[in-house]
Design a protein around this motif. Structure first.
Motif, PDB file in Angstrom:
ATOM      1  N   TRP A  82      93.505 -60.106-103.214  1.00  0.00           N
ATOM      2  CA  TRP A  82      94.538 -59.185-103.690  1.00  0.00           C
ATOM      3  C   TRP A  82      94.065 -58.452-104.948  1.00  0.00           C
ATOM      4  O   TRP A  82      94.201 -57.233-105.060  1.00  0.00           O
ATOM      5  N   ALA A  83      93.503 -59.199-105.910  1.00  0.00           N
ATOM      6  CA  ALA A  83      93.014 -58.569-107.140  1.00  0.00           C
ATOM      7  C   ALA A  83      91.852 -57.631-106.838  1.00  0.00           C
ATOM      8  O   ALA A  83      91.765 -56.531-107.406  1.00  0.00           O
ATOM      9  N   GLY A  84      90.974 -58.053-105.923  1.00  0.00           N
ATOM     10  CA  GLY A  84      89.863 -57.186-105.530  1.00  0.00           C
ATOM     11  C   GLY A  84      90.350 -55.931-104.835  1.00  0.00           C
ATOM     12  O   GLY A  84      89.772 -54.851-104.998  1.00  0.00           O
ATOM     13  N   LYS A  85      91.430 -56.074-104.034  1.00  0.00           N
ATOM     14  CA  LYS A  85      91.992 -54.912-103.352  1.00  0.00           C
ATOM     15  C   LYS A  85      92.518 -53.901-104.358  1.00  0.00           C
ATOM     16  O   LYS A  85      92.285 -52.691-104.214  1.00  0.00           O
ATOM     17  N   LEU A  86      93.210 -54.373-105.393  1.00  0.00           N
ATOM     18  CA  LEU A  86      93.716 -53.450-106.410  1.00  0.00           C
ATOM     19  C   LEU A  86      92.574 -52.741-107.125  1.00  0.00           C
ATOM     20  O   LEU A  86      92.628 -51.523-107.351  1.00  0.00           O
ATOM     21  N   ALA A  87      91.522 -53.486-107.463  1.00  0.00           N
ATOM     22  CA  ALA A  87      90.377 -52.887-108.146  1.00  0.00           C
ATOM     23  C   ALA A  87      89.651 -51.907-107.227  1.00  0.00           C
ATOM     24  O   ALA A  87      89.292 -50.802-107.649  1.00  0.00           O
ATOM     25  N   LEU A  88      89.448 -52.296-105.979  1.00  0.00           N
ATOM     26  CA  LEU A  88      88.754 -51.431-105.027  1.00  0.00           C
ATOM     27  C   LEU A  88      89.556 -50.159-104.752  1.00  0.00           C
ATOM     28  O   LEU A  88      88.986 -49.069-104.669  1.00  0.00           O
ATOM     29  N   CYS A  89      90.870 -50.299-104.633  1.00  0.00           N
ATOM     30  CA  CYS A  89      91.715 -49.117-104.429  1.00  0.00           C
ATOM     31  C   CYS A  89      91.675 -48.198-105.644  1.00  0.00           C
ATOM     32  O   CYS A  89      91.673 -46.971-105.501  1.00  0.00           O
ATOM     33  N   ALA A  90      91.647 -48.775-106.835  1.00  0.00           N
ATOM     34  CA  ALA A  90      91.571 -47.956-108.047  1.00  0.00           C
ATOM     35  C   ALA A  90      90.261 -47.185-108.096  1.00  0.00           C
ATOM     36  O   ALA A  90      90.249 -45.979-108.394  1.00  0.00           O
ATOM     37  N   VAL A  91      89.167 -47.849-107.773  1.00  0.00           N
ATOM     38  CA  VAL A  91      87.863 -47.181-107.781  1.00  0.00           C
ATOM     39  C   VAL A  91      87.819 -46.090-106.709  1.00  0.00           C
ATOM     40  O   VAL A  91      87.370 -44.971-106.964  1.00  0.00           O
ATOM     41  N   ALA A  92      88.305 -46.412-105.515  1.00  0.00           N
ATOM     42  CA  ALA A  92      88.312 -45.429-104.433  1.00  0.00           C
ATOM     43  C   ALA A  92      89.203 -44.238-104.789  1.00  0.00           C
ATOM     44  O   ALA A  92      88.844 -43.084-104.537  1.00  0.00           O
ATOM     45  N   PHE A  93      90.362 -44.509-105.386  1.00  0.00           N
ATOM     46  CA  PHE A  93      91.280 -43.437-105.780  1.00  0.00           C
ATOM     47  C   PHE A  93      90.608 -42.514-106.787  1.00  0.00           C
ATOM     48  O   PHE A  93      90.674 -41.290-106.673  1.00  0.00           O
ATOM     49  N   ARG A  94      89.951 -43.098-107.765  1.00  0.00           N
ATOM     50  CA  ARG A  94      89.279 -42.282-108.784  1.00  0.00           C
ATOM     51  C   ARG A  94      88.149 -41.457-108.176  1.00  0.00           C
ATOM     52  O   ARG A  94      87.987 -40.274-108.495  1.00  0.00           O
ATOM     53  N   LEU A  95      87.371 -42.072-107.286  1.00  0.00           N
ATOM     54  CA  LEU A  95      86.284 -41.332-106.642  1.00  0.00           C
ATOM     55  C   LEU A  95      86.821 -40.165-105.807  1.00  0.00           C
ATOM     56  O   LEU A  95      86.250 -39.070-105.818  1.00  0.00           O
ATOM     57  N   LEU A  96      87.911 -40.406-105.090  1.00  0.00           N
ATOM     58  CA  LEU A  96      88.500 -39.346-104.270  1.00  0.00           C
ATOM     59  C   LEU A  96      89.057 -38.211-105.132  1.00  0.00           C
ATOM     60  O   LEU A  96      88.939 -37.033-104.775  1.00  0.00           O
ATOM     61  N   MET A  97      89.647 -38.566-106.267  1.00  0.00           N
ATOM     62  CA  MET A  97      90.163 -37.520-107.158  1.00  0.00           C
ATOM     63  C   MET A  97      89.012 -36.727-107.792  1.00  0.00           C
ATOM     64  O   MET A  97      89.102 -35.500-107.914  1.00  0.00           O
ATOM     65  N   ASN A  98      87.942 -37.406-108.180  1.00  0.00           N
ATOM     66  CA  ASN A  98      86.791 -36.697-108.740  1.00  0.00           C
ATOM     67  C   ASN A  98      86.134 -35.802-107.693  1.00  0.00           C
ATOM     68  O   ASN A  98      85.677 -34.703-108.013  1.00  0.00           O
ATOM     69  N   ARG A  99      86.086 -36.280-106.459  1.00  0.00           N
ATOM     70  CA  ARG A  99      85.525 -35.467-105.373  1.00  0.00           C
ATOM     71  C   ARG A  99      86.356 -34.202-105.169  1.00  0.00           C
ATOM     72  O   ARG A  99      85.812 -33.108-104.988  1.00  0.00           O
ATOM     73  N   PHE A 100      87.669 -34.349-105.219  1.00  0.00           N
ATOM     74  CA  PHE A 100      88.549 -33.184-105.084  1.00  0.00           C
ATOM     75  C   PHE A 100      88.332 -32.215-106.246  1.00  0.00           C
ATOM     76  O   PHE A 100      88.209 -31.010-106.046  1.00  0.00           O
ATOM     77  N   ARG A 101      88.278 -32.745-107.442  1.00  0.00           N
ATOM     78  CA  ARG A 101      88.093 -31.900-108.629  1.00  0.00           C
ATOM     79  C   ARG A 101      86.775 -31.141-108.561  1.00  0.00           C
ATOM     80  O   ARG A 101      86.703 -29.969-108.911  1.00  0.00           O
ATOM     81  N   ASN A 102      85.726 -31.784-108.065  1.00  0.00           N
ATOM     82  CA  ASN A 102      84.423 -31.130-107.994  1.00  0.00           C
ATOM     83  C   ASN A 102      84.309 -30.159-106.830  1.00  0.00           C
ATOM     84  O   ASN A 102      83.404 -29.342-106.802  1.00  0.00           O
ATOM     85  N   SER A 103      85.205 -30.250-105.859  1.00  0.00           N
ATOM     86  CA  SER A 103      85.138 -29.377-104.679  1.00  0.00           C
ATOM     87  C   SER A 103      85.858 -28.051-104.865  1.00  0.00           C
ATOM     88  O   SER A 103      85.560 -27.091-104.157  1.00  0.00           O
ATOM     89  N   PHE A 104      86.809 -28.001-105.753  1.00  0.00           N
ATOM     90  CA  PHE A 104      87.640 -26.808-105.890  1.00  0.00           C
ATOM     91  C   PHE A 104      87.551 -26.250-107.304  1.00  0.00           C
ATOM     92  O   PHE A 104      87.389 -26.975-108.275  1.00  0.00           O
ATOM     93  N   SER A 105      87.711 -24.943-107.380  1.00  0.00           N
ATOM     94  CA  SER A 105      87.757 -24.311-108.695  1.00  0.00           C
ATOM     95  C   SER A 105      89.198 -24.311-109.202  1.00  0.00           C
ATOM     96  O   SER A 105      90.134 -24.464-108.426  1.00  0.00           O
ATOM     97  N   GLU A 106      89.330 -24.182-110.476  1.00  0.00           N
ATOM     98  CA  GLU A 106      90.642 -24.089-111.121  1.00  0.00           C
ATOM     99  C   GLU A 106      91.523 -25.309-110.878  1.00  0.00           C
ATOM    100  O   GLU A 106      92.708 -25.194-110.591  1.00  0.00           O
ATOM    101  N   VAL A 107      90.957 -26.487-110.990  1.00  0.00           N
ATOM    102  CA  VAL A 107      91.748 -27.713-110.837  1.00  0.00           C
ATOM    103  C   VAL A 107      92.003 -28.260-112.233  1.00  0.00           C
ATOM    104  O   VAL A 107      91.110 -28.765-112.888  1.00  0.00           O
ATOM    105  N   ASP A 108      93.244 -28.141-112.673  1.00  0.00           N
ATOM    106  CA  ASP A 108      93.634 -28.646-113.970  1.00  0.00           C
ATOM    107  C   ASP A 108      94.447 -29.939-113.794  1.00  0.00           C
ATOM    108  O   ASP A 108      94.595 -30.446-112.682  1.00  0.00           O
ATOM    109  N   TYR A 109      94.955 -30.473-114.889  1.00  0.00           N
ATOM    110  CA  TYR A 109      95.673 -31.750-114.831  1.00  0.00           C
ATOM    111  C   TYR A 109      96.881 -31.727-113.891  1.00  0.00           C
ATOM    112  O   TYR A 109      97.005 -32.629-113.060  1.00  0.00           O
TER     113      TYR A 109
END
Length: 185
Positions: free
Chosen positions: A51-78
């Motif tokens: 369970w603890a590993g799932k939360l950590a893995l989901c957090a890492v995956a979520f951050r990677l997916l958000m960074n991938r989105f930010r790097n794919s598109f222009s004009e992505v602000d907060y």
């Protein structure tokens, strides 16, 4: 070259990323259920670790997916990045809740019967006939209550991740040029 940001592209990207995040979560759920079959202290301890590993893995995956989105598109602000994170959380939580419901109704349909039997034996001295009848009446609806609970639980984690990671991922550099790529932090 980065793509132009549009709402449709944001929804499409969030749906695909939500599928990936849900796959990670469901795989961890399956692993946790296998650990639960061990039983005893070892099974409970392994279940907690998963369970603890799932939360950590989901957090890492979520951050990677958000960074991938930010790097794919222009004009992505907060604000756009946070809304993308909320879309990602919505899609992922819907898929995880659907798996949870399918698991309770189709894969392991006897789960609630086992729970009811354990409650009867554990609380037999405390339950009167009316309470037991109300419990029996409520049991067929429990998979749907669990699905709603899972949906809300997963979405709240996604909202938290979205808020935290959007703040750190959205880099507002007034001196950056439009063609410049933002490195991962």
């Amino acid at each position: 070259m980065k793509k132009e940001f549009t709402s449709g592209e944001s929804w499409n990207s969030a749906a695909i990323a939500g599928l990936a995040l849900a796959a990670v979560t469901i795989a961890a759920e399956i692993l946790a259920s296998l650990c639960g079959k061990i039983g005893g202290f070892a099974g409970g301890f392994l279940g907690f670790i998963v369970w603890a590993g799932k939360l950590a893995l989901c957090a890492v995956a979520f951050r990677l997916l958000m960074n991938r989105f930010r790097n794919s598109f222009s004009e992505v602000d907060y604000p756009r990045l946070q809304r993308y994170g909320l879309k990602l959380a919505l899609f992922s939580s819907i898929l995880v809740a659907a798996y949870s419901t399918a698991n309770l109704l189709l894969i392991n349909p006897g789960t609630f019967d086992e729970i009811l039997d354990v409650m009867r034996t554990s609380y037999s001295s405390m339950l009167d006939s009316n309470s037991e009848a109300a419990l029996e009446k409520m049991m067929p609806k429990m998979p749907y209550y669990m699905a709603i609970g899972t949906l809300v639980y997963c979405f709240l984690w996604g909202w938290l991740y979205s808020t935290v990671f959007a703040r750190s991922a959205a880099v507002d550099d007034p001196f950056a040029e439009d063609d410049e790529t933002i490195d991962n932090q």
